[in-house]
Design an enzyme around this catalytic site. Structure first.
Site, PDB file in Angstrom:
ATOM      1  N   HIS A 173      -2.444  -2.323  -4.884  1.00  0.00           N
ATOM      2  CA  HIS A 173      -0.981  -2.010  -4.175  1.00  0.00           C
ATOM      3  C   HIS A 173      -1.268  -0.941  -2.998  1.00  0.00           C
ATOM      4  O   HIS A 173      -1.532   0.153  -3.585  1.00  0.00           O
ATOM      5  CB  HIS A 173       0.034  -1.777  -5.124  1.00  0.00           C
ATOM      6  CG  HIS A 173       1.375  -2.068  -4.488  1.00  0.00           C
ATOM      7  ND1 HIS A 173       1.720  -3.127  -3.935  1.00  0.00           N
ATOM      8  CD2 HIS A 173       2.496  -1.483  -4.391  1.00  0.00           C
ATOM      9  CE1 HIS A 173       3.102  -3.291  -3.664  1.00  0.00           C
ATOM     10  NE2 HIS A 173       3.458  -1.855  -3.992  1.00  0.00           N
ATOM     11  N   SER A 176       4.707  -1.365   0.564  1.00  0.00           N
ATOM     12  CA  SER A 176       5.541  -2.162  -0.184  1.00  0.00           C
ATOM     13  C   SER A 176       6.948  -2.259   0.444  1.00  0.00           C
ATOM     14  O   SER A 176       6.736  -2.784   1.420  1.00  0.00           O
ATOM     15  CB  SER A 176       5.455  -1.453  -1.721  1.00  0.00           C
ATOM     16  OG  SER A 176       6.272  -2.235  -2.684  1.00  0.00           O
ATOM     17  N   ASP A 190      -3.372  -7.008  -5.431  1.00  0.00           N
ATOM     18  CA  ASP A 190      -2.187  -6.979  -5.634  1.00  0.00           C
ATOM     19  C   ASP A 190      -1.476  -8.007  -5.800  1.00  0.00           C
ATOM     20  O   ASP A 190      -1.534  -8.834  -4.986  1.00  0.00           O
ATOM     21  CB  ASP A 190      -1.627  -5.784  -4.431  1.00  0.00           C
ATOM     22  CG  ASP A 190      -0.368  -5.627  -4.371  1.00  0.00           C
ATOM     23  OD1 ASP A 190       0.274  -5.512  -5.271  1.00  0.00           O
ATOM     24  OD2 ASP A 190       0.185  -5.335  -3.356  1.00  0.00           O
TER      25      ASP A 190
END
Length: 481
Positions: A448, A173, A423
């Site tokens: 994710h 991320s 995602d």
């Protein structure tokens, strides 16, 4: 157009802020983590870091926390796997990045998890940090990367056997963005980087502002086309029912809300709360039961779409929506009511990302009628005004592209960009390889940073193949040293 546009515009970067929320694991302040299995044990250390790496007038320092696991390490030059911490408590990342733990014995690697400044316990200026804009001025990705570079230099000078150890950066991320940028900005510090679910192109002028919502819609469409139709229809249905006090009371009772909907703002917040749930569900659409944001079943998007699997209208649609969202917010059945003022991913005091989003991390978001979300526009002026109201600063929407190269990043080498196509953040990620050493890995059924999670018996063939490819590439980097 959404009646509460500002709330809806903000939910996207709020979701990113809390994608790595530390809420689910209490911060550990002791010197050794002993509550987890031995293979996940680590020691906690602190390093005095400069508050300002790029000026010489401010001599203030702070203590940066970092975690070390040495039980797998070859003490004679074994590699260092270095996690570039993102917006939250580093112990949470440490205990939720199982891929690093899984492969450390194979590579005989030293594991290091470095905390990002202004998060967890690595807070310059302590309790005053978030009260004074001048104290927050040093919360930038550039300063954080410099922290990591200084820490790596310190480790290699202070731990016997590490002076010649090659360092590989890992991150997911925002942490994945940092790992990629670390390789770009400090190539002498890290020989390569695995940037998982890193939306480094989710910035002004690089990706369409509709891209995130379009990706979520595709993820839900894969699970159930009628579900998408029902959610798309729900926004006007909510407005219609909520137009009267009786209708607002119906929604309050149907959804078992903790607080009644009294005003138009309450209704707008309720819709933003729902939209956030759909966003988060797309992020955590894992093939096995998980507790990443909330306790959820395997393939949770499919589960929440089950009550919305046939065409519904009016009050029946509201009932179906409740049954769907209740799976996300109350899968264990323990919640007495649903609180629309509190997202499932709300963090405990980590306010730093709001500031970062209002300075350099400007990620435009909007939705058109083709998505399942209520149509909204991106208004940078409104966003800037909101930031000024909160922090007395204004964002620089082009700074990240200026600082890190935007899409012109062919010069760096040795970066893996992995993205799960379920995602939302894959929309701003690098999905196609840019060179022989800037390699993109797509995980069609991945959510994710699924590849950074620990191996699971229900992992799909795609994520297993992605991890194998990642290991082979890392092994190639190390063999060339």
């Amino acid at each position: 157009m959404a009646t509460n546009n500002t709330v809806f515009l903000l939910f996207c970067w709020i979701s990113f802020a809390v994608a790595w929320s530390p809420r689910l694991l209490s911060p550990r302040r002791d010197n050794t983590n002993t509550s987890l299995p031995n293979e996940y044990s680590y020691e906690t250390f602190y390093l005095d870091q400069q508050v300002d790496h790029f000026g010489f007038n401010n001599g203030d320092t702070f203590k940066q926390r970092y975690l070390i696991a040495s039980q797998f390490w070859n003490h004679h030059g074994g590699p260092i796997f270095f996690y570039t911490g993102n917006e939250g408590d580093i112990t949470w990342f440490c205990n939720n990045t199982g891929f690093m733990w899984d492969i450390a014995p194979e590579f005989r690697a030293l594991l290091v998890f470095a905390e990002h400044r202004y998060y967890g316990s690595s807070i310059p200026y302590g309790s005053q940090a978030f009260k004074d804009p001048s104290k927050l001025n040093y919360l930038t990705s550039e300063q954080a990367l410099a922290d990591f570079a200084v820490l790596i230099r310190y480790l290699k000078s202070s731990i016997p056997g590490t002076s010649d150890s090659p360092v590989v950066a890992f991150g997911g991320s925002y942490g994945g963005m940092l790992s990629a940028w670390m390789r770009m900005k400090y190539p002498s510090a890290v020989i390569g980087a695995l940037a998982a679910s890193a939306p480094i192109w989710d910035f002004t002028g690089l990706t369409k502002c509709t891209a995130l919502m379009d990706t979520i819609t595709k993820s839900f469409m894969k699970a159930s086309p009628p579900c998408v139709d029902n959610i798309r229809q729900s926004w006007t249905t909510i407005d219609k029912i909520a137009a009267t006090a009786e209708g607002r009371n119906f929604i309050y009772n149907t959804f078992h809300l903790c607080s009644p909907l009294k005003t138009a703002d309450d209704v707008g917040n309720f819709k933003a709360w729902l939209a956030n749930a759909w966003f988060d569900l797309a992020m955590v659409n894992y093939p096995y039961p998980a507790n990443f944001l909330e306790p959820l079943p395997a393939w949770p998007v499919k589960a929440v779409c089950a009550p919305l699997g046939s065409p519904l209208q009016d009050k029946l649609l509201m009932q179906g929506l409740y049954e769907a969202v209740n799976i996300y917010f109350n899968y264990t059945g323990q919640a007495k009511c649903l609180n629309t003022s509190q997202d499932a991913t709300a963090s405990l005091g980590d306010a730093g990302w709001g500031y970062q989003a209002c300075t350099e991390m400007v990620m435009p978001s909007c939705a058109d009628s083709s998505s399942m979300f209520e149509p909204t526009t991106w208004n940078f002026t409104s966003f800037s005004n909101s930031c000024f109201s909160s922090y007395k600063i204004r964002p620089r929407q082009d700074w990240v592209s200026t600082q890190y190269g935007g899409k012109d990043i062919e010069a760096p080498t040795n970066i893996i960009f992995s993205n799960g196509l379920l995602d939302p953040w894959s929309a701003g990620g690098v999905l196609n390889s840019l060179s022989d050493t800037l390699i993109a890995i797509q995980i069609p059924d991945g959510a994710h940073h699924l590849d950074l999670r620990a191996a699971n018996k229900d992992d799909t063939a795609y994520v297993k193949a992605a991890r194998t490819q990642e290991k082979n590439i890392i092994r190639l980097w190390l063999s060339s040293q």
